[in-house]
Write a protein that holds these residues in place. Structure first.
Motif, PDB file in Angstrom:
ATOM      1  N   ALA A  52      -4.232 -24.483 -14.886  1.00 58.52           N
ATOM      2  CA  ALA A  52      -3.727 -23.488 -13.710  1.00 58.52           C
ATOM      3  C   ALA A  52      -4.026 -22.065 -14.237  1.00 58.52           C
ATOM      4  O   ALA A  52      -4.019 -21.802 -15.474  1.00 58.52           O
ATOM      5  CB  ALA A  52      -1.971 -23.569 -13.686  1.00 58.52           C
ATOM      6  N   LYS A  53      -4.294 -21.179 -13.158  1.00 56.29           N
ATOM      7  CA  LYS A  53      -4.657 -19.867 -13.654  1.00 56.29           C
ATOM      8  C   LYS A  53      -3.568 -19.135 -13.651  1.00 56.29           C
ATOM      9  O   LYS A  53      -2.747 -18.721 -12.732  1.00 56.29           O
ATOM     10  CB  LYS A  53      -5.442 -19.354 -12.358  1.00 56.29           C
ATOM     11  N   LEU A  54      -3.041 -18.533 -14.942  1.00 57.36           N
ATOM     12  CA  LEU A  54      -1.762 -17.907 -15.101  1.00 57.36           C
ATOM     13  C   LEU A  54      -1.715 -16.370 -15.259  1.00 57.36           C
ATOM     14  O   LEU A  54      -0.926 -15.693 -14.991  1.00 57.36           O
ATOM     15  CB  LEU A  54      -1.041 -18.604 -16.181  1.00 57.36           C
ATOM     16  N   ASP A  55      -2.942 -15.799 -15.351  1.00 58.12           N
ATOM     17  CA  ASP A  55      -3.033 -14.461 -15.487  1.00 58.12           C
ATOM     18  C   ASP A  55      -3.583 -13.734 -14.099  1.00 58.12           C
ATOM     19  O   ASP A  55      -4.658 -12.935 -14.046  1.00 58.12           O
ATOM     20  CB  ASP A  55      -4.566 -14.337 -16.369  1.00 58.12           C
ATOM     21  N   GLN A  56      -2.706 -14.048 -13.011  1.00 62.06           N
ATOM     22  CA  GLN A  56      -3.034 -13.563 -12.002  1.00 62.06           C
ATOM     23  C   GLN A  56      -2.250 -12.020 -11.980  1.00 62.06           C
ATOM     24  O   GLN A  56      -0.994 -11.988 -12.378  1.00 62.06           O
ATOM     25  CB  GLN A  56      -2.265 -14.314 -10.789  1.00 62.06           C
ATOM     26  N   ALA A  57      -2.895 -11.163 -11.205  1.00 63.42           N
ATOM     27  CA  ALA A  57      -2.268  -9.762 -11.369  1.00 63.42           C
ATOM     28  C   ALA A  57      -1.342  -9.524 -10.348  1.00 63.42           C
ATOM     29  O   ALA A  57      -0.560  -8.508 -10.573  1.00 63.42           O
ATOM     30  CB  ALA A  57      -3.437  -8.783 -10.733  1.00 63.42           C
ATOM     31  N   ALA A  58      -0.991 -10.213  -9.374  1.00 65.03           N
ATOM     32  CA  ALA A  58      -0.133  -9.746  -8.355  1.00 65.03           C
ATOM     33  C   ALA A  58       1.302  -9.949  -9.053  1.00 65.03           C
ATOM     34  O   ALA A  58       1.621 -11.141  -9.712  1.00 65.03           O
ATOM     35  CB  ALA A  58      -0.269 -10.803  -7.138  1.00 65.03           C
ATOM     36  N   PRO A  59       2.267  -9.111  -8.621  1.00 67.17           N
ATOM     37  CA  PRO A  59       3.644  -9.192  -8.945  1.00 67.17           C
ATOM     38  C   PRO A  59       4.389 -10.448  -8.280  1.00 67.17           C
ATOM     39  O   PRO A  59       3.873 -10.736  -7.470  1.00 67.17           O
ATOM     40  CB  PRO A  59       4.208  -7.903  -8.947  1.00 67.17           C
ATOM     41  N   ILE A  60       5.531 -10.718  -9.086  1.00 70.69           N
ATOM     42  CA  ILE A  60       6.215 -11.601  -8.308  1.00 70.69           C
ATOM     43  C   ILE A  60       7.168 -11.031  -7.230  1.00 70.69           C
ATOM     44  O   ILE A  60       7.848 -10.101  -7.415  1.00 70.69           O
ATOM     45  CB  ILE A  60       7.115 -12.514  -9.096  1.00 70.69           C
ATOM     46  N   ALA A  61       7.309 -11.700  -6.194  1.00 70.25           N
ATOM     47  CA  ALA A  61       8.108 -11.290  -4.816  1.00 70.25           C
ATOM     48  C   ALA A  61       9.435 -11.519  -4.962  1.00 70.25           C
ATOM     49  O   ALA A  61       9.653 -12.832  -5.576  1.00 70.25           O
ATOM     50  CB  ALA A  61       7.473 -11.741  -3.536  1.00 70.25           C
ATOM     51  N   SER A  62      10.425 -10.996  -4.475  1.00 70.08           N
ATOM     52  CA  SER A  62      11.639 -11.486  -4.299  1.00 70.08           C
ATOM     53  C   SER A  62      12.098 -11.736  -2.546  1.00 70.08           C
ATOM     54  O   SER A  62      11.456 -11.040  -1.751  1.00 70.08           O
ATOM     55  CB  SER A  62      12.866 -10.512  -4.687  1.00 70.08           C
ATOM     56  N   VAL A  63      13.056 -12.527  -2.557  1.00 67.71           N
ATOM     57  CA  VAL A  63      13.350 -13.029  -1.120  1.00 67.71           C
ATOM     58  C   VAL A  63      13.793 -11.684  -0.274  1.00 67.71           C
ATOM     59  O   VAL A  63      13.542 -11.321   0.832  1.00 67.71           O
ATOM     60  CB  VAL A  63      14.094 -14.084  -1.092  1.00 67.71           C
ATOM     61  N   ASP A  64      14.744 -10.971  -1.006  1.00 71.01           N
ATOM     62  CA  ASP A  64      15.333  -9.963  -0.539  1.00 71.01           C
ATOM     63  C   ASP A  64      14.343  -8.609  -0.052  1.00 71.01           C
ATOM     64  O   ASP A  64      14.985  -8.144   0.822  1.00 71.01           O
ATOM     65  CB  ASP A  64      16.422  -9.383  -1.455  1.00 71.01           C
ATOM     66  N   GLU A  65      13.161  -8.761  -0.319  1.00 70.33           N
ATOM     67  CA  GLU A  65      12.325  -7.471  -0.173  1.00 70.33           C
ATOM     68  C   GLU A  65      11.696  -8.025   1.360  1.00 70.33           C
ATOM     69  O   GLU A  65      10.872  -6.913   1.886  1.00 70.33           O
ATOM     70  CB  GLU A  65      11.409  -7.338  -1.196  1.00 70.33           C
ATOM     71  N   LEU A  66      11.624  -9.130   1.862  1.00 71.36           N
ATOM     72  CA  LEU A  66      11.051  -9.567   2.952  1.00 71.36           C
ATOM     73  C   LEU A  66      11.104  -8.787   4.027  1.00 71.36           C
ATOM     74  O   LEU A  66      10.141  -8.162   4.720  1.00 71.36           O
ATOM     75  CB  LEU A  66      10.990 -11.087   2.967  1.00 71.36           C
ATOM     76  N   PRO A  67      12.438  -8.226   4.561  1.00 72.57           N
ATOM     77  CA  PRO A  67      12.762  -7.435   5.569  1.00 72.57           C
ATOM     78  C   PRO A  67      12.190  -5.999   5.479  1.00 72.57           C
ATOM     79  O   PRO A  67      11.852  -5.372   6.490  1.00 72.57           O
ATOM     80  CB  PRO A  67      14.096  -7.325   5.643  1.00 72.57           C
ATOM     81  N   GLU A  68      11.400  -5.609   4.421  1.00 76.62           N
ATOM     82  CA  GLU A  68      10.580  -4.267   4.435  1.00 76.62           C
ATOM     83  C   GLU A  68       9.419  -4.415   5.058  1.00 76.62           C
ATOM     84  O   GLU A  68       8.869  -3.108   5.221  1.00 76.62           O
ATOM     85  CB  GLU A  68      10.684  -3.879   2.758  1.00 76.62           C
ATOM     86  N   TYR A  69       8.850  -5.437   5.315  1.00 80.55           N
ATOM     87  CA  TYR A  69       7.469  -5.505   5.824  1.00 80.55           C
ATOM     88  C   TYR A  69       7.392  -5.766   7.445  1.00 80.55           C
ATOM     89  O   TYR A  69       8.345  -6.381   7.798  1.00 80.55           O
ATOM     90  CB  TYR A  69       6.616  -6.606   5.231  1.00 80.55           C
ATOM     91  N   ASP A  70       6.371  -5.259   7.948  1.00 76.19           N
ATOM     92  CA  ASP A  70       6.354  -5.540   9.517  1.00 76.19           C
ATOM     93  C   ASP A  70       5.525  -6.632   9.660  1.00 76.19           C
ATOM     94  O   ASP A  70       5.567  -7.359  10.730  1.00 76.19           O
ATOM     95  CB  ASP A  70       5.421  -4.357   9.830  1.00 76.19           C
ATOM     96  N   ALA A  71       4.703  -7.122   8.602  1.00 79.06           N
ATOM     97  CA  ALA A  71       4.069  -8.426   8.666  1.00 79.06           C
ATOM     98  C   ALA A  71       3.880  -9.064   7.516  1.00 79.06           C
ATOM     99  O   ALA A  71       3.934  -8.504   6.216  1.00 79.06           O
ATOM    100  CB  ALA A  71       2.499  -8.268   9.081  1.00 79.06           C
ATOM    101  N   ILE A  72       4.003 -10.291   7.528  1.00 78.30           N
ATOM    102  CA  ILE A  72       4.065 -11.412   6.197  1.00 78.30           C
ATOM    103  C   ILE A  72       2.872 -12.204   6.332  1.00 78.30           C
ATOM    104  O   ILE A  72       3.091 -13.158   7.361  1.00 78.30           O
ATOM    105  CB  ILE A  72       5.455 -12.045   5.826  1.00 78.30           C
ATOM    106  N   ILE A  73       1.924 -12.272   5.585  1.00 79.02           N
ATOM    107  CA  ILE A  73       0.858 -13.241   5.647  1.00 79.02           C
ATOM    108  C   ILE A  73       0.872 -14.069   4.533  1.00 79.02           C
ATOM    109  O   ILE A  73       0.819 -13.749   3.280  1.00 79.02           O
ATOM    110  CB  ILE A  73      -0.562 -12.605   5.625  1.00 79.02           C
TER     111      ILE A  73
END
Length: 201
Positions: A52-73
């Motif tokens: 598995a590729k473990l060195d991914q730059a993207a940070p880990i998301a939290s469920v609580d932050e989802l309403p902050e966005y207008d779109a989720i892909i």
């Protein structure tokens, strides 16, 4: 207008697609794009032994932050024609948001990767869309205005339900130029539709 690209990627295929979708979405003026991933469920030793590729730059998301966005892909590889457990586990934690109607009216879209051409791309995309519909999201796909979707002269992903790629049975095939261009078109379309909705509010 804020778009979240939320993904899970075991070997880097979905990660690459997420970056292409982000590029497309960012091309829409006024569009802010954030890329995050869901937590890995495999123990680190198991993930390493699986390649598995473990060195991914993207940070880990939290469920609580989802309403902050207008779109989720949402991007997830297929597991027997459905989303990966890591993404399912994350979405299973959105019950509180569902109860609060916190994602109703947000734009939702999906993308995926499979090992083979007929390895469950469409079932994975559609079954993931079902989750978003339960949350009250407005679904946007990848329409046939992207003419690469009709090409049949090479092995490639791409569906009207969302962009996709084919990884190969051993995972050696990374997204092709066509796969990435479809992903960019997908991101651009989602951002454009979302912008129209936000401006109309």
């Amino acid at each position: 207008m804020k778009t979240l690209i939320l993904y899970y990627s075991t070997y880097g295929h979905i990660e690459a697609m997420a970056q292409a979708i982000a590029e497309g979405a960012r091309s829409v003026p006024g569009s802010e794009v954030i890329i995050k991933r869901v937590p890995e469920l495999m123990p680190e030793a198991v993930a390493k032994s699986s390649g598995a590729k473990l060195d991914q730059a993207a940070p880990i998301a939290s469920v609580d932050e989802l309403p902050e966005y207008d779109a989720i892909i949402i991007g997830t590889p297929t597991r027997y024609g459905r989303m990966a457990a890591q993404m399912a586990n994350f979405l299973d934690q959105t019950g509180g948001l569902w109860f609060q109607n916190a994602l109703v009216g947000k734009v939702g879209s999906v993308f995926t990767s499979t090992a083979s051409q007929h390895g469950g791309q469409e079932t994975t995309l559609i079954s993931t869309i079902v989750n978003l519909l339960h949350l009250g999201m407005t679904i946007v796909g990848a329409p046939y205005t992207e003419k690469r979707l009709t090409q049949i002269d090479e092995v490639m992903g791409g569906t009207p339900y969302g962009s996709s790629t084919i990884a190969g049975g051993d995972g050696s095939r990374m997204p092709s130029e066509n796969d990435l261009e479809i992903a960019k078109s997908h991101g651009r379309h989602v951002a454009s539709v979302t912008m129209s909705i936000v401006k109309g509010r």
